[in-house]
Design an enzyme around this catalytic site. Structure first.
Site, PDB file in Angstrom:
ATOM      1  CB  SER A 197      -0.950   0.568   1.216  1.00  0.00           C
ATOM      2  OG  SER A 197      -1.969   1.103   1.073  1.00  0.00           O
ATOM      3  CG  ASP A 198       3.169   5.162  -1.531  1.00  0.00           C
ATOM      4  OD1 ASP A 198       4.464   4.255  -1.051  1.00  0.00           O
ATOM      5  OD2 ASP A 198       2.500   6.106  -1.718  1.00  0.00           O
ATOM      6  CB  SER A 199      -0.656   7.590   1.134  1.00  0.00           C
ATOM      7  OG  SER A 199      -1.601   6.385   1.939  1.00  0.00           O
TER       8      SER A 199
END
Length: 209
Positions: A85-87
């Site tokens: 996951s990444d933002s």
């Protein structure tokens, strides 16, 4: 390094997945959802990947980073289902990474002041080194006008904890004081589009459907 997570209160899992991150908020989301997982941080050069996608849309970059993390850990643990996951934060067309110093955090907060922030969160699942699912979501957060006194007091409270956070905030903590209005899913704001992730985990057979 691996952290084995045990909620101690039952589970909805059919298998223990791998979270390709040591993010406290992502661990907390999975634990609260009674999903069994091990946490193994991915060794990915995020800045190099971003540099190679300079003209891409922010959502595409967030998805690529999530997929790279999932694939990197999956290559080392091919028998496991891996969640990456990444933002990514965008303000007035400018992308922001995690601040590397308190001074840079101050600069980011000054730029955010009085502006609308778009936060893109993406996730990907990999098995046997191959991406089997990818998804993303976004939220809009309107930053109130921030005084210099507030910025100093805020970072006295939150630095260096927010050095690990794009947007220089933890919404579950004092970071809520940055905003006057928030539009979007709470899990996306915390750093992972959890509802689509849970649906994908059920599709992959990792959770009880």
């Amino acid at each position: 390094m691996s952290d084995t997570i045990d909620s101690g209160r039952g589970t909805v899992s059919r298998e223990t997945i791998v979270l390709a991150s040591n993010s406290a908020s992502r661990k907390a989301m999975l634990s609260a959802a009674a999903v069994e997982f091990d946490a193994i941080a991915a060794d990915v050069d995020e800045r190099a990947l971003e540099a190679g996608m300079e003209d891409a849309e922010p959502a595409e970059i967030a998805q690529a980073l999530a997929a790279a993390k999932a694939a990197a850990v999956s290559a080392l643990h091919p028998d496991r289902l891996v969640l990456g996951s990444d933002s990514l934060v965008e303000v007035d067309g400018r992308r922001f990474d995690k601040p590397t110093s308190r001074e840079q955090a101050e600069e980011h907060l000054r730029f955010f002041s009085g502006r609308a922030m778009t936060l893109h969160s993406a996730a990907a699942l990999a098995r046997e080194g191959r991406i089997v699912w990818i998804g993303s979501d976004f939220a809009r957060l309107v930053v109130r006008d921030l005084s210099e006194d507030f910025i100093a007091a805020y970072l006295d409270l939150e630095w260096p904890a927010v050095s690990h956070c794009v947007g220089v905030f933890r919404i579950e903590g004092p970071g809520v004081h940055l905003f006057e209005r928030i539009m979007g899913d709470q899990y996306t704001i915390l750093g992972m589009p959890l509802l689509p992730v849970l649906d994908a985990l059920r599709e992959e057979g990792a959770l009880i459907a």
